[in-house]
Design a protein around this motif. Structure first.
Motif, mmCIF file in Angstrom:
data_model
loop_
_atom_site.group_PDB
_atom_site.id
_atom_site.type_symbol
_atom_site.label_atom_id
_atom_site.label_comp_id
_atom_site.label_asym_id
_atom_site.label_seq_id
_atom_site.Cartn_x
_atom_site.Cartn_y
_atom_site.Cartn_z
ATOM 1 N N SER A 64 31.433 31.999 32.711
ATOM 2 C CA SER A 64 31.004 31.008 33.683
ATOM 3 C C SER A 64 32.205 30.254 34.247
ATOM 4 O O SER A 64 32.303 30.029 35.460
ATOM 5 C CB SER A 64 30.019 30.039 33.037
ATOM 6 O OG SER A 64 29.694 29.012 33.923
ATOM 7 N N TRP A 65 33.125 29.872 33.395
ATOM 8 C CA TRP A 65 34.338 29.179 33.841
ATOM 9 C C TRP A 65 35.169 30.087 34.744
ATOM 10 O O TRP A 65 35.667 29.650 35.776
ATOM 11 C CB TRP A 65 35.144 28.737 32.622
ATOM 12 C CG TRP A 65 36.499 28.222 32.978
ATOM 13 C CD1 TRP A 65 36.798 26.996 33.479
ATOM 14 C CD2 TRP A 65 37.730 28.942 32.887
ATOM 15 N NE1 TRP A 65 38.148 26.909 33.697
ATOM 16 C CE2 TRP A 65 38.741 28.078 33.347
ATOM 17 C CE3 TRP A 65 38.071 30.216 32.463
ATOM 18 C CZ2 TRP A 65 40.074 28.477 33.388
ATOM 19 C CZ3 TRP A 65 39.397 30.593 32.500
ATOM 20 C CH2 TRP A 65 40.382 29.732 32.949
ATOM 21 N N VAL A 102 31.513 33.426 24.791
ATOM 22 C CA VAL A 102 31.790 34.449 25.807
ATOM 23 C C VAL A 102 31.116 34.081 27.126
ATOM 24 O O VAL A 102 31.726 34.170 28.199
ATOM 25 C CB VAL A 102 31.349 35.844 25.317
ATOM 26 C CG1 VAL A 102 31.357 36.853 26.448
ATOM 27 C CG2 VAL A 102 32.242 36.306 24.186
ATOM 28 N N LEU A 103 29.864 33.650 27.090
ATOM 29 C CA LEU A 103 29.149 33.289 28.316
ATOM 30 C C LEU A 103 29.767 32.066 28.985
ATOM 31 O O LEU A 103 29.862 32.009 30.214
ATOM 32 C CB LEU A 103 27.670 33.047 28.022
ATOM 33 C CG LEU A 103 26.860 34.294 27.684
ATOM 34 C CD1 LEU A 103 25.428 33.915 27.349
ATOM 35 C CD2 LEU A 103 26.892 35.283 28.821
ATOM 36 N N SER A 104 30.206 31.100 28.208
ATOM 37 C CA SER A 104 30.838 29.928 28.813
ATOM 38 C C SER A 104 32.183 30.293 29.436
ATOM 39 O O SER A 104 32.544 29.777 30.496
ATOM 40 C CB SER A 104 30.998 28.803 27.791
ATOM 41 O OG SER A 104 31.866 29.207 26.764
ATOM 42 N N LEU A 105 32.945 31.189 28.811
ATOM 43 C CA LEU A 105 34.207 31.640 29.396
ATOM 44 C C LEU A 105 33.973 32.407 30.690
ATOM 45 O O LEU A 105 34.710 32.242 31.667
ATOM 46 C CB LEU A 105 34.989 32.502 28.404
ATOM 47 C CG LEU A 105 35.672 31.749 27.263
ATOM 48 C CD1 LEU A 105 36.287 32.730 26.278
ATOM 49 C CD2 LEU A 105 36.714 30.787 27.792
ATOM 50 N N ARG A 111 35.629 31.705 42.401
ATOM 51 C CA ARG A 111 34.998 31.246 43.637
ATOM 52 C C ARG A 111 35.857 30.192 44.332
ATOM 53 O O ARG A 111 35.965 30.175 45.551
ATOM 54 C CB ARG A 111 33.617 30.660 43.346
ATOM 55 C CG ARG A 111 32.557 31.703 43.240
ATOM 56 C CD ARG A 111 31.169 31.070 43.171
ATOM 57 N NE ARG A 111 30.406 31.812 42.204
ATOM 58 C CZ ARG A 111 29.993 31.355 41.041
ATOM 59 N NH1 ARG A 111 30.257 30.133 40.678
ATOM 60 N NH2 ARG A 111 29.321 32.114 40.225
ATOM 61 N N ARG A 112 36.440 29.275 43.567
ATOM 62 C CA ARG A 112 37.272 28.227 44.168
ATOM 63 C C ARG A 112 38.525 28.801 44.803
ATOM 64 O O ARG A 112 38.935 28.390 45.873
ATOM 65 C CB ARG A 112 37.687 27.206 43.106
ATOM 66 C CG ARG A 112 36.683 26.119 42.868
ATOM 67 C CD ARG A 112 37.307 24.995 42.072
ATOM 68 N NE ARG A 112 37.987 25.451 40.868
ATOM 69 C CZ ARG A 112 37.478 25.450 39.648
ATOM 70 N NH1 ARG A 112 36.262 25.032 39.470
ATOM 71 N NH2 ARG A 112 38.169 25.870 38.618
ATOM 72 N N ARG A 113 39.150 29.739 44.137
ATOM 73 C CA ARG A 113 40.410 30.281 44.632
ATOM 74 C C ARG A 113 40.220 31.421 45.617
ATOM 75 O O ARG A 113 41.148 31.796 46.317
ATOM 76 C CB ARG A 113 41.263 30.763 43.465
ATOM 77 C CG ARG A 113 41.716 29.613 42.613
ATOM 78 C CD ARG A 113 42.638 30.083 41.564
ATOM 79 N NE ARG A 113 43.061 28.947 40.762
ATOM 80 C CZ ARG A 113 44.195 28.890 40.140
ATOM 81 N NH1 ARG A 113 45.026 29.898 40.208
ATOM 82 N NH2 ARG A 113 44.518 27.840 39.429
ATOM 83 N N GLY A 114 39.039 32.017 45.653
ATOM 84 C CA GLY A 114 38.778 33.086 46.602
ATOM 85 C C GLY A 114 39.473 34.396 46.275
ATOM 86 O O GLY A 114 39.859 35.127 47.169
ATOM 87 N N VAL A 115 39.641 34.716 45.004
ATOM 88 C CA VAL A 115 40.308 35.957 44.631
ATOM 89 C C VAL A 115 39.321 37.021 44.174
ATOM 90 O O VAL A 115 39.728 38.070 43.718
ATOM 91 C CB VAL A 115 41.365 35.723 43.526
ATOM 92 C CG1 VAL A 115 42.478 34.851 44.028
ATOM 93 C CG2 VAL A 115 40.739 35.152 42.280
ATOM 94 N N GLY A 116 38.047 36.766 44.327
ATOM 95 C CA GLY A 116 37.053 37.726 43.867
ATOM 96 C C GLY A 116 37.069 39.030 44.629
ATOM 97 O O GLY A 116 36.756 40.086 44.093
ATOM 98 N N GLY A 117 37.429 38.997 45.895
ATOM 99 C CA GLY A 117 37.458 40.214 46.699
ATOM 100 C C GLY A 117 38.497 41.200 46.219
ATOM 101 O O GLY A 117 38.293 42.410 46.277
ATOM 102 N N ASP A 118 39.622 40.697 45.752
ATOM 103 C CA ASP A 118 40.660 41.591 45.244
ATOM 104 C C ASP A 118 40.210 42.302 43.978
ATOM 105 O O ASP A 118 40.547 43.460 43.755
ATOM 106 C CB ASP A 118 41.939 40.810 44.956
ATOM 107 C CG ASP A 118 42.544 40.204 46.209
ATOM 108 O OD1 ASP A 118 42.248 40.725 47.299
ATOM 109 O OD2 ASP A 118 43.304 39.236 46.077
ATOM 110 N N VAL A 119 39.455 41.604 43.161
ATOM 111 C CA VAL A 119 39.011 42.185 41.894
ATOM 112 C C VAL A 119 37.838 43.130 42.112
ATOM 113 O O VAL A 119 37.800 44.224 41.565
ATOM 114 C CB VAL A 119 38.621 41.065 40.908
ATOM 115 C CG1 VAL A 119 38.035 41.630 39.635
ATOM 116 C CG2 VAL A 119 39.826 40.196 40.594
ATOM 117 N N MET A 120 36.891 42.711 42.939
ATOM 118 C CA MET A 120 35.667 43.484 43.114
ATOM 119 C C MET A 120 35.750 44.516 44.236
ATOM 120 O O MET A 120 34.840 45.308 44.413
ATOM 121 C CB MET A 120 34.494 42.531 43.405
ATOM 122 C CG MET A 120 34.140 41.650 42.235
ATOM 123 S SD MET A 120 33.688 42.574 40.771
ATOM 124 C CE MET A 120 32.190 43.329 41.305
#
Length: 76
Positions: A22-23, A17-20, A29-38
Motif C-alpha cells: 500500500s505504501w 506485506v500488505l501495508s508495504l 502514484r505520487r511520483r508517477g513512475v508506475g508507467g515505467d514499471v508496468m
C-alpha cells in the motif's frame, strides 16, 4: 499454543506485506513512475492501455508550459 503463535505470525506477516504494498502504491502514484514499471506488462496483457499511455506521453511532450502570473507578454 504453538498453533496460535503460528497463525498470529502468518497474519502479522501478511499485514506487514500488505501495508508495504500500500505504501509503495501511494509512492508510485505520487511520483508517477508506475508507467515505467508496468509498461512491458501492459504491452503484453493489455495492449490498449499501453497504446493509451504512449499517446499520453506524446501529448505531454507537445504541451507548452503556461506563462507564470508575473511574466510579461513576449513581444517580437
Amino acid at each position: 499454543m504453538a498453533e496460535l503463535a503460528a497463525i498470529l505470525l502468518v497474519v502479522g506477516a501478511l499485514a506487514v506485506v500488505l501495508s508495504l504494498l500500500s505504501w509503495l502504491a501511494s509512492r508510485v502514484r505520487r511520483r508517477g513512475v508506475g508507467g515505467d514499471v508496468m509498461g512491458p506488462l501492459d504491452e503484453i496483457w493489455h495492449p490498449a492501455a499501453h497504446r493509451f499511455r504512449a499517446e499520453i506521453e506524446v501529448h505531454e511532450e507537445r504541451v507548452l508550459p503556461l506563462p507564470a502570473p508575473g511574466d510579461r507578454p513576449h513581444r517580437p
